[in-house]
Write a protein that holds these residues in place. Structure first.
Motif, PDB file in Angstrom:
ATOM      1  N   THR A  86      -7.106 -37.664  16.161  1.00 29.51           N
ATOM      2  CA  THR A  86      -8.386 -38.262  15.787  1.00 29.51           C
ATOM      3  C   THR A  86      -8.463 -38.311  14.271  1.00 29.51           C
ATOM      4  O   THR A  86      -8.103 -37.339  13.591  1.00 29.51           O
ATOM      5  N   ILE A  87      -8.901 -39.452  13.741  1.00 27.63           N
ATOM      6  CA  ILE A  87      -8.982 -39.642  12.289  1.00 27.63           C
ATOM      7  C   ILE A  87     -10.442 -39.774  11.889  1.00 27.63           C
ATOM      8  O   ILE A  87     -11.177 -40.604  12.439  1.00 27.63           O
ATOM      9  N   PHE A 133      -1.517 -41.985  15.731  1.00 24.05           N
ATOM     10  CA  PHE A 133      -0.437 -41.287  16.443  1.00 24.05           C
ATOM     11  C   PHE A 133       0.657 -40.904  15.460  1.00 24.05           C
ATOM     12  O   PHE A 133       0.898 -41.576  14.457  1.00 24.05           O
ATOM     13  N   ILE A 134       1.315 -39.787  15.770  1.00 21.19           N
ATOM     14  CA  ILE A 134       2.324 -39.216  14.882  1.00 21.19           C
ATOM     15  C   ILE A 134       3.688 -39.820  15.198  1.00 21.19           C
ATOM     16  O   ILE A 134       4.143 -39.784  16.345  1.00 21.19           O
ATOM     17  N   VAL A 135       4.331 -40.390  14.178  1.00 17.75           N
ATOM     18  CA  VAL A 135       5.660 -40.987  14.369  1.00 17.75           C
ATOM     19  C   VAL A 135       6.752 -40.188  13.658  1.00 17.75           C
ATOM     20  O   VAL A 135       7.937 -40.473  13.820  1.00 17.75           O
ATOM     21  N   VAL A 174      -7.645 -35.396   9.617  1.00 16.26           N
ATOM     22  CA  VAL A 174      -6.955 -35.618  10.892  1.00 16.26           C
ATOM     23  C   VAL A 174      -7.141 -34.392  11.782  1.00 16.26           C
ATOM     24  O   VAL A 174      -6.941 -33.252  11.340  1.00 16.26           O
ATOM     25  N   THR A 175      -7.527 -34.644  13.031  1.00 18.23           N
ATOM     26  CA  THR A 175      -7.654 -33.568  14.014  1.00 18.23           C
ATOM     27  C   THR A 175      -6.543 -33.723  15.047  1.00 18.23           C
ATOM     28  O   THR A 175      -6.463 -34.746  15.735  1.00 18.23           O
ATOM     29  N   LEU A 176      -5.702 -32.717  15.138  1.00 17.81           N
ATOM     30  CA  LEU A 176      -4.586 -32.761  16.085  1.00 17.81           C
ATOM     31  C   LEU A 176      -5.098 -32.528  17.502  1.00 17.81           C
ATOM     32  O   LEU A 176      -6.242 -32.118  17.723  1.00 17.81           O
ATOM     33  N   ASP A 200      -4.464 -30.207  19.469  1.00 16.48           N
ATOM     34  CA  ASP A 200      -4.809 -28.806  19.741  1.00 16.48           C
ATOM     35  C   ASP A 200      -6.062 -28.371  18.989  1.00 16.48           C
ATOM     36  O   ASP A 200      -6.428 -27.187  19.017  1.00 16.48           O
ATOM     37  N   GLY A 201      -6.726 -29.284  18.288  1.00 19.30           N
ATOM     38  CA  GLY A 201      -7.952 -28.969  17.579  1.00 19.30           C
ATOM     39  C   GLY A 201      -7.776 -28.647  16.113  1.00 19.30           C
ATOM     40  O   GLY A 201      -8.768 -28.509  15.380  1.00 19.30           O
ATOM     41  N   THR A 202      -6.555 -28.513  15.639  1.00 13.92           N
ATOM     42  CA  THR A 202      -6.298 -28.211  14.231  1.00 13.92           C
ATOM     43  C   THR A 202      -6.771 -29.369  13.346  1.00 13.92           C
ATOM     44  O   THR A 202      -6.449 -30.532  13.614  1.00 13.92           O
ATOM     45  N   GLU A 203      -7.525 -29.060  12.300  1.00 16.96           N
ATOM     46  CA  GLU A 203      -7.996 -30.073  11.356  1.00 16.96           C
ATOM     47  C   GLU A 203      -7.223 -29.955  10.048  1.00 16.96           C
ATOM     48  O   GLU A 203      -7.094 -28.850   9.490  1.00 16.96           O
ATOM     49  N   LEU A 204      -6.717 -31.078   9.570  1.00 16.52           N
ATOM     50  CA  LEU A 204      -5.909 -31.094   8.346  1.00 16.52           C
ATOM     51  C   LEU A 204      -6.316 -32.276   7.476  1.00 16.52           C
ATOM     52  O   LEU A 204      -6.626 -33.357   7.991  1.00 16.52           O
ATOM     53  N   PRO A 205      -6.308 -32.103   6.141  1.00 17.87           N
ATOM     54  CA  PRO A 205      -6.564 -33.247   5.260  1.00 17.87           C
ATOM     55  C   PRO A 205      -5.374 -34.194   5.287  1.00 17.87           C
ATOM     56  O   PRO A 205      -4.224 -33.765   5.461  1.00 17.87           O
TER      57      PRO A 205
END
Length: 514
Positions: free
Chosen positions: A70-71, A128-130, A151-153, A155-160
């Motif tokens: 999710t972006i 999506f991750i390529v 970006v939210t992965l 598994d719920g991890t949020e990253l800039p």
């Protein structure tokens, strides 16, 4: 017009994430008409054992879903019309996208009055991750205008996230995140092998409710939404909604064969008509964007139109095809190469040109500065010329008109009975009325018989005929004589070059219908 009445109108909705959110109200946008065309494709054979014996897609989802993200695009919300509780105005984030891709009419929605200054807006989309290193693909309109991206992965991890590169024409963007471990990825598939009826899965985060999977089939190929030179959308019936934008469309092997981008919607939600960018197109663009920055497009400098059967008959082509040059921009690469108004471009850079869209794509795909061979049908003969491709047309300026010239004595009221036209010369008064340059010449269409061929072909009063069968004409008398000569030949139609407003177009008028 009230919001409720606007909601009742049909529209095409671009998927700007779950929506543009200005806490706590969701704001969505939409609208325009979609032109449709079809292309052929070949089938794609599913790999054995991809789905469970009971037909479940669970094995495919188990592999692909972890790579879908999710972006959240964050931007400072600007004061808008409607901040006092009235319907939202047009100057909203992403409004430029809608003007470019879907016209300048949006779907205004009511908004809660702001409670404080400095509020922020968030647009939610999918991606999506390529690359296991954190390389992510999404739509350009999901991140357009963002001051920061999160970006939210799965598994719920949020990253800039950092924006690596983006391209508005293809509506694609590449992001990069840093994680403390290799990330799950999905692989690109071959969209050229898709057939109408093939099963597909759409994965994304509709309305921000969480990662969701929907299933359907390929409804059509080669859909043209008139959003740019690269329109070649896959149409699907798998439900997608606001928020699915940028998410992957995968085949039964779990490979990405499209990027979910737009929907047709009469009610703001999914009605089973969605559109995805084909992977074959997207993968090439993504590879360029991964290198960083923007993409430069080639520019030729011609206005073009389709070659209809009537046009083909008028210029001696044995079948319709190619791109008919209706105007050449002064000083453009096309003008320097010797391309002329009336030429039919049938090939470019070794590619066959079947229609104007083919030429637009072929030229845009060429890097500026490249030299390409152009195949042309000109006045009954096939020729080849070489053209140096320039930078994209948005960076070009139209050359100004030349020195003003004098008009020849006017010949008023000449009629062309076989076509149902009444022609007159350009006078200073008529030039002023039509807002034409002083050096403009040609025959002005004064009257059109609604029961004759010219009317059926689309000729209108106020049109200025500047060429007949690829020969320039300066007066009504010359136009009448040229049409009469064409009528004496074995041709079934006459080709008129018409100035109309700011455009120049060819119109083929059949004699038989007159």
């Amino acid at each position: 017009m009230s919001p409720s009445s606007i909601l009742r109108r049909h529209r095409v909705a671009a998927l700007l994430g779950a929506a543009l959110i200005i806490s706590p109200v969701v704001v969505s946008f939409a609208e325009s008409n979609a032109g449709l065309s079809t292309v052929a494709a070949t089938t794609q054979t599913p790999a054995a054992g991809t789905t469970a014996p009971n037909g479940s897609f669970a094995p495919v989802i188990a592999v692909t879903k972890p790579a879908v993200v999710t972006i959240t695009s964050i931007m400072k919300a600007q004061p808008q019309a409607g901040d006092d509780g009235s319907p939202l105005g047009g100057n909203v984030p992403f409004d430029q996208f809608f003007q470019q891709f879907f016209g300048d009419q949006g779907m205004p929605m009511p908004r809660t009055p702001p409670q404080q200054q400095g509020r922020r807006a968030e647009a939610l989309g999918s991606g999506f991750i390529v690359g296991a290193d954190g390389t992510i693909v999404t739509n350009n309109h999901v991140i357009d205008g963002a001051s920061s991206i999160k970006v939210t992965l799965d598994d719920g991890t949020e990253l800039p996230a950092k924006l690596v590169g983006h391209d508005a024409k293809h509506d694609l963007a590449v992001l990069k995140i840093k994680a403390d471990k290799p990330l799950p990825t999905v692989k690109w598939g071959d969209s050229s092998k898709l057939m109408t009826g093939d099963q597909v899965l759409a994965i994304g985060n509709p309305f921000g409710i969480g990662t969701t999977v929907t299933a359907g089939i390929v409804s059509a190929r080669g859909r043209d939404l008139h959003s740019g030179p690269f329109d070649d959308f896959i149409q699907i019936d798998a439900p997608i909604n606001h928020g699915n934008s940028g998410g992957p469309l995968v085949d039964v092997n779990g490979n990405v064969i499209g990027i979910n981008t737009a929907i047709y919607s009469p009610n703001g939600g999914s009605v089973g008509v969605g559109f995805a960018i084909p992977s074959d197109q997207a993968q090439k663009v993504v590879a360029k964007l991964m290198k960083g920055g923007d993409i430069e497009y080639g520019y030729l400098g011609v206005q073009i139109q389709p070659v209809t059967p009537d046009v083909a008959g008028a210029i001696g082509l044995d079948h319709p095809g190619g791109a008919l040059v209706s105007q050449v921009t002064d000083g453009s690469p096309a003008a320097k190469a010797g391309i002329e108004t009336g030429d039919v471009i049938t090939g470019f850079g070794g590619q066959e040109i079947k229609d104007p869209k083919d030429l637009s794509r072929a030229v845009a795909d060429v890097s500026p500065g490249a030299k390409e061979t152009v195949n042309i049908w000109r006045k009954g003969k096939a020729i080849q010329i070489s053209a140096d491709v320039g930078r994209n047309a948005e960076d070009q300026k139209m050359a100004s008109n030349g020195n003003e010239g004098r008009s020849p004595p006017a010949e008023q009221g000449l009629r062309v009975p076989s076509l149902g036209l009444g022609l007159t010369d350009l006078t200073p008064d008529i030039r002023d009325q039509l807002n034409l340059a002083g050096n403009q010449h040609g025959a002005v269409v004064e009257r059109v018989n609604p029961d004759k061929a010219a009317s059926a072909a689309g000729i209108q009063p106020g049109d200025v005929i500047v060429g007949v069968d690829q020969t320039p004409v300066r007066t009504a008398k010359q136009a009448n004589q040229a049409i009469a000569e064409a009528a004496k030949s074995a041709k079934k139609s006459v080709l008129l070059l018409v100035d109309r407003g700011d455009a120049q177009i060819f119109v083929a008028v059949p004699f038989a219908a007159g």
